[in-house]
Motif scaffolding. Structure first.
Motif, short mmCIF file in Angstrom:
data_model
loop_
_atom_site.label_atom_id
_atom_site.label_comp_id
_atom_site.label_asym_id
_atom_site.label_seq_id
_atom_site.Cartn_x
_atom_site.Cartn_y
_atom_site.Cartn_z
N LEU A 1 16.96 -55.49 -14.04
CA LEU A 1 15.92 -55.09 -14.99
C LEU A 1 16.20 -53.67 -15.47
O LEU A 1 16.52 -52.79 -14.66
CB LEU A 1 14.54 -55.17 -14.35
CG LEU A 1 14.09 -56.57 -13.92
CD1 LEU A 1 12.78 -56.49 -13.17
CD2 LEU A 1 13.95 -57.47 -15.13
N ILE A 2 16.05 -53.46 -16.75
CA ILE A 2 16.36 -52.16 -17.35
C ILE A 2 15.08 -51.50 -17.83
O ILE A 2 14.25 -52.14 -18.48
CB ILE A 2 17.34 -52.32 -18.52
CG1 ILE A 2 18.65 -52.92 -18.01
CG2 ILE A 2 17.57 -50.99 -19.23
CD1 ILE A 2 19.61 -53.32 -19.11
N MET A 3 14.94 -50.21 -17.53
CA MET A 3 13.83 -49.42 -18.03
C MET A 3 14.43 -48.28 -18.85
O MET A 3 15.09 -47.39 -18.30
CB MET A 3 12.98 -48.86 -16.90
CG MET A 3 11.82 -48.02 -17.40
SD MET A 3 10.78 -47.34 -16.09
CE MET A 3 11.81 -46.00 -15.52
N MET B 1 18.11 -39.38 -7.12
CA MET B 1 17.79 -40.13 -8.33
C MET B 1 17.32 -39.21 -9.45
O MET B 1 17.76 -39.31 -10.58
CB MET B 1 16.74 -41.19 -8.03
CG MET B 1 16.28 -41.96 -9.27
SD MET B 1 17.59 -42.88 -10.08
CE MET B 1 17.77 -44.21 -8.94
N LEU C 1 17.32 -46.73 -16.67
CA LEU C 1 17.48 -47.04 -15.25
C LEU C 1 17.55 -48.56 -15.10
O LEU C 1 16.94 -49.29 -15.88
CB LEU C 1 16.28 -46.53 -14.45
CG LEU C 1 16.05 -45.03 -14.43
CD1 LEU C 1 14.72 -44.72 -13.73
CD2 LEU C 1 17.19 -44.33 -13.72
N THR C 2 18.27 -49.00 -14.11
CA THR C 2 18.31 -50.43 -13.81
C THR C 2 18.11 -50.63 -12.31
O THR C 2 18.50 -49.77 -11.52
CB THR C 2 19.64 -51.07 -14.29
OG1 THR C 2 19.59 -52.47 -14.08
CG2 THR C 2 20.82 -50.48 -13.59
N ASN C 3 17.52 -51.75 -11.95
CA ASN C 3 17.33 -52.03 -10.53
C ASN C 3 18.31 -53.11 -10.07
O ASN C 3 19.13 -53.59 -10.86
CB ASN C 3 15.87 -52.41 -10.23
CG ASN C 3 15.45 -53.71 -10.88
OD1 ASN C 3 16.26 -54.48 -11.39
ND2 ASN C 3 14.15 -53.96 -10.86
N ASP C 4 18.21 -53.51 -8.81
CA ASP C 4 19.13 -54.49 -8.24
C ASP C 4 19.05 -55.85 -8.91
O ASP C 4 20.00 -56.63 -8.88
CB ASP C 4 18.89 -54.65 -6.74
CG ASP C 4 19.25 -53.39 -5.95
OD1 ASP C 4 20.06 -52.59 -6.48
OD2 ASP C 4 18.74 -53.22 -4.84
N GLU C 5 17.90 -56.16 -9.52
CA GLU C 5 17.74 -57.44 -10.21
C GLU C 5 18.25 -57.39 -11.65
O GLU C 5 18.19 -58.38 -12.37
CB GLU C 5 16.27 -57.87 -10.21
CG GLU C 5 15.75 -58.30 -8.84
CD GLU C 5 15.35 -57.11 -7.98
OE1 GLU C 5 14.78 -56.14 -8.51
OE2 GLU C 5 15.63 -57.15 -6.77
#
Length: 109
Positions: free
Chosen positions: A36-38, A87, A30-34
Protein backbone atom coordinates in the motif's frame (compact mmCIF):
# COMPACT_ATOMS: atom_id res chain seq x y z
CA UNK A 1 1.18 24.99 11.61
CA UNK A 2 0.69 28.51 10.27
CA UNK A 3 2.11 30.09 7.15
CA UNK A 4 4.56 31.97 9.40
CA UNK A 5 6.12 28.76 10.75
CA UNK A 6 9.22 27.16 9.28
CA UNK A 7 8.33 24.00 7.33
CA UNK A 8 11.76 22.52 8.07
CA UNK A 9 12.42 23.02 11.79
CA UNK A 10 8.83 23.90 12.77
CA UNK A 11 9.81 27.05 14.70
CA UNK A 12 6.70 29.17 15.11
CA UNK A 13 6.54 32.56 13.42
CA UNK A 14 10.06 32.45 11.97
CA UNK A 15 9.50 31.91 8.22
CA UNK A 16 11.27 34.58 6.15
CA UNK A 17 11.76 32.76 2.83
CA UNK A 18 9.47 30.79 0.54
CA UNK A 19 10.80 28.07 -1.74
CA UNK A 20 8.50 27.42 -4.69
CA UNK A 21 9.13 24.01 -6.22
CA UNK A 22 8.63 23.34 -9.93
CA UNK A 23 5.53 21.49 -11.20
CA UNK A 24 7.62 18.40 -12.04
CA UNK A 25 8.94 18.00 -8.48
CA UNK A 26 9.51 14.48 -7.18
CA UNK A 27 6.70 12.76 -5.33
CA UNK A 28 7.65 11.37 -1.93
CA UNK A 29 5.65 8.39 -0.73
CA UNK A 30 5.73 5.59 1.82
CA UNK A 31 4.85 1.97 1.22
CA UNK A 32 4.15 -0.84 3.66
CA UNK A 33 4.80 -4.59 3.50
CA UNK A 34 1.46 -5.15 1.74
CA UNK A 35 2.43 -2.73 -1.02
CA UNK A 36 0.00 0.00 0.00
CA UNK A 37 1.32 3.42 -0.96
CA UNK A 38 0.75 6.66 0.91
CA UNK A 39 1.76 9.74 -1.07
CA UNK A 40 2.92 12.55 1.22
CA UNK A 41 1.12 15.77 0.37
CA UNK A 42 3.28 18.59 -0.96
CA UNK A 43 1.82 21.80 -2.33
CA UNK A 44 5.25 22.82 -3.61
CA UNK A 45 5.53 25.75 -1.18
CA UNK A 46 8.12 25.43 1.58
CA UNK A 47 8.60 28.20 4.15
CA UNK A 48 11.98 28.56 5.82
CA UNK A 49 13.42 30.49 8.73
CA UNK A 50 16.78 32.21 8.26
CA UNK A 51 18.72 29.27 9.72
CA UNK A 52 17.03 26.64 7.58
CA UNK A 53 17.19 28.81 4.43
CA UNK A 54 20.97 28.97 4.79
CA UNK A 55 21.09 25.17 4.93
CA UNK A 56 18.77 24.82 1.92
CA UNK A 57 20.92 27.25 -0.07
CA UNK A 58 24.01 25.15 0.76
CA UNK A 59 22.07 21.97 -0.15
CA UNK A 60 22.88 20.63 3.32
CA UNK A 61 20.24 17.93 3.85
CA UNK A 62 22.08 16.49 6.87
CA UNK A 63 22.28 19.92 8.47
CA UNK A 64 18.53 20.38 7.99
CA UNK A 65 17.83 16.97 9.54
CA UNK A 66 19.99 17.80 12.58
CA UNK A 67 18.42 21.25 12.98
CA UNK A 68 14.86 19.97 12.58
CA UNK A 69 15.43 17.13 15.03
CA UNK A 70 16.95 19.50 17.60
CA UNK A 71 13.93 21.82 17.46
CA UNK A 72 11.14 19.25 17.06
CA UNK A 73 12.27 16.43 19.39
CA UNK A 74 10.98 18.09 22.58
CA UNK A 75 7.49 18.48 21.06
CA UNK A 76 7.41 15.04 19.37
CA UNK A 77 9.43 12.66 21.58
CA UNK A 78 7.83 9.52 20.07
CA UNK A 79 9.01 10.53 16.61
CA UNK A 80 12.61 11.19 17.68
CA UNK A 81 13.19 9.00 20.74
CA UNK A 82 15.55 6.02 20.91
CA UNK A 83 12.81 3.60 19.80
CA UNK A 84 11.74 5.64 16.76
CA UNK A 85 14.29 4.37 14.24
CA UNK A 86 15.29 6.32 11.17
CA UNK A 87 11.96 6.50 9.30
CA UNK A 88 11.50 10.22 9.94
CA UNK A 89 15.05 10.95 8.79
CA UNK A 90 14.57 8.99 5.55
CA UNK A 91 11.28 10.71 4.72
CA UNK A 92 12.54 14.17 5.67
CA UNK A 93 15.73 13.68 3.64
CA UNK A 94 13.71 12.88 0.52
CA UNK A 95 11.35 15.80 1.05
CA UNK A 96 14.18 18.26 1.80
CA UNK A 97 16.17 17.09 -1.25
CA UNK A 98 13.14 17.82 -3.44
CA UNK A 99 13.25 21.45 -2.28
CA UNK A 100 16.86 21.66 -3.50
CA UNK A 101 16.16 20.41 -7.01
CA UNK A 102 16.83 22.60 -10.06
CA UNK A 103 14.00 24.97 -10.86
CA UNK A 104 13.07 25.78 -7.25
CA UNK A 105 12.63 29.52 -6.77
CA UNK A 106 13.41 31.37 -3.55
CA UNK A 107 11.25 34.36 -2.58
CA UNK A 108 11.30 36.70 0.38
CA UNK A 109 8.17 36.51 2.54
Amino acid sequence: MSKADCDFCNLAGTARWLYVLPEDRPVVALTNDEGLIMVLPDDGLWRACIGCAALVDREDVIGLIVRAERHMAPAFPDMFGPQSGDMWKAVASARYAAVMMPGTQKRRI
